[in-house]
Design an enzyme around this catalytic site. Structure first.
Site, mmCIF file in Angstrom:
data_model
loop_
_atom_site.group_PDB
_atom_site.id
_atom_site.type_symbol
_atom_site.label_atom_id
_atom_site.label_comp_id
_atom_site.label_asym_id
_atom_site.label_seq_id
_atom_site.Cartn_x
_atom_site.Cartn_y
_atom_site.Cartn_z
ATOM 1 C CD GLU A 1 61.350 66.172 77.050
ATOM 2 O OE1 GLU A 1 62.354 66.912 77.018
ATOM 3 O OE2 GLU A 1 60.821 65.821 78.107
ATOM 4 C CE LYS B 1 57.412 65.206 85.041
ATOM 5 N NZ LYS B 1 57.441 66.642 84.816
#
Ligand code: PA5
Length: 429
Positions: free
Chosen positions: A284, A419
């Site tokens: 990440e 998202k």
């Protein structure tokens, strides 16, 4: 103590490439230390070691001791950086089977309705004494809005309210930001106990805050040793960062040389979750702007019988990071059998750990011969001390290596893309 050996990576690098990368890594370390790099507002994971707050450790310990005395099951509800660190430490230092104290169960890290249904079915069953299970939930979400965690918590909260009408609010502990987010609204309404995630510490760098420390303490692990060993490693590396600079330079030079995959591997199955934590920390942080090495994970010798073939002879685009443990407290010694009918007497007198160590050495040599550069990280033992040191070492390594790549280690803009698409499909306004 952890030792880092980069020699089996450097043998694949030209002196020139490595020395260029080394200069880059020295500058990258300075960016971290002097707070001049991108994302410096997220360096709180260093500050909390520079200036330890023992009062928080005390609060965590005292609530955890209380819960250990009362709970049959402790549910940690969180995703990504809000659960991977706790799971990594608990699995690394616990027993494979039947740990003392409450059973620790993770939830909120995906959207499987079956998982939650099965979990509730399990919670509904009585404990060993035939009594209803005593359950506590620690919901962990810095934003307080992450869908996977929030949805699971909604379901668990309903079950908890029905099951424990008298004291449900005492059985829910929230770990979230100081202000904002739906979780803080629920805390205000119900008076749940709360631990704060500092604003300047991102999820994947938060294992040494209450995010990781509280569940780890409930699991019965000595959080003071874990935390203060990280403090010692912080102090040591502030004085002399050679270990970090050499590692970051080696990894960056391999990237620069065309390596696009780092297989993070261990011969200790109890470190599988630690590999998952490291995978998130690196992945990440570095995977941005079309750069970075994809952090894959493997557990040996299990995976030598599957992807081991690919690592030995497949596309030559990878490096390997071995996480090894030098000595093992519990092992089994192979006994000699008079009939030797399985032909294994040549191993008698050796422990499983000794045999596993030879499996590691053999693999290291074979993979080197197969042109896979590797870095070997050795922990003396598996205990809170070495894991504490390991955690800070890799947090700092990640920051320094990402600055070598020229990316901001502390944001995750790409995560927002899925998202946004998902919320649109779900009709969120
Ligand atoms: O490292 C990160 O920042 C992420 O993995 C987050 O921890 C994860 O997305 C969960 O976020 P939150 O704690 O806000 O629910």
């Amino acid at each position: 103590m952890i030792e880092i050996n980069t020699s089996r990576a450097k043998q694949f690098l030209s002196e020139d490439r490595f020395s260029q990368a080394y200069k880059q890594a020295e500058k990258a370390f300075e960016l971290v230390q002097q707070r001049n790099g991108e994302g410096t507002e997220w360096l709180g994971w260093r500050d909390l070691l520079a200036d330890p707050n023992d009062a928080i450790l005390e609060q965590i310990d005292s609530l955890a001791t209380n819960i250990r005395e009362q709970a049959d099951v402790f549910i940690v509800c969180g995703i990504g950086g809000s659960y991977l660190g706790a799971r990594a430490v608990i699995e690394a230092l616990g027993s494979f089977f039947g740990n003392d104290g409450p059973e620790i169960i993770f939830a909120g890290h995906h959207m499987s309705g079956k998982y939650l249904k099965d979990l509730i079915g399990y919670l509904d069953k009585p404990n060993k004494e035939g009594e209803p299970k005593s359950v506590f939930v620690n919901v962990i979400s810095k934003s307080g809005t992450t869908l996977e965690t929030a949805l699971s918590f909604r379901v668990l909260r309903k079950w908890m309210t029905e099951q424990f009408p008298e004291d449900v609010d005492d059985r829910i502990i929230c770990t979230t930001s100081k202000e904002g987010g739906a979780l803080n609204e629920l805390i205000d309404q119900h008076g749940y106990k709360k631990f704060i995630i500092p604003d300047d510490v991102g999820g994947r760098f938060s294992v040494l805050t209450p995010v990781g420390l509280f569940p780890i303490a409930v699991a019965g692990i000595d959080i003071r040793t874990l935390f203060y060993e990280a403090v010692s490693k912080y102090e040591e590396l502030e004085e002399d960062a050679e270990q970090i600079i050499d590692y970051a330079a080696t990894k960056y030079a391999l990237f620069d040389d065309g390596k696009t995959l780092d297989v993070l591997t261990t011969f200790e199955p109890q470190l599988e979750a630690l590999g998952g934590w490291l995978q998130q920390l690196l992945g990440e942080s570095e995977g941005k702007q079309g750069k970075g090495m994809f952090p894959a994970t493997a557990t040996y010798s299990t995976d030598l019988h599957s992807i081991g073939q690919f690592i030995q002879q497949g596309t030559r685009n990878m490096m390997e990071t071995f996480i090894t443990v030098k000595s093992e407290e519990k092992s089994i010694t192979i006994e000699e059998l008079p009939e030797n009918n399985d032909g294994l007497n040549y191993l008698s007198g050796k422990t499983f750990h000794e045999i596993n160590t030879q499996a590691f050495r053999g693999t290291l040599q074979a993979h080197t011969d197969g042109d896979v550069p590797s870095i070997v990280v050795s922990l003396d033992k598996l205990n809170a001390q070495h894991i504490g040191e390991f955690i800070y070492f890799y947090e700092l390594l990640t920051a320094v290596y990402c600055y070598c790549l020229g990316v901001n280690p502390f944001n995750q803009p790409g995560v927002e893309d899925y998202k946004r698409e998902m919320y649109q499909l779900l009709g969120k306004h």
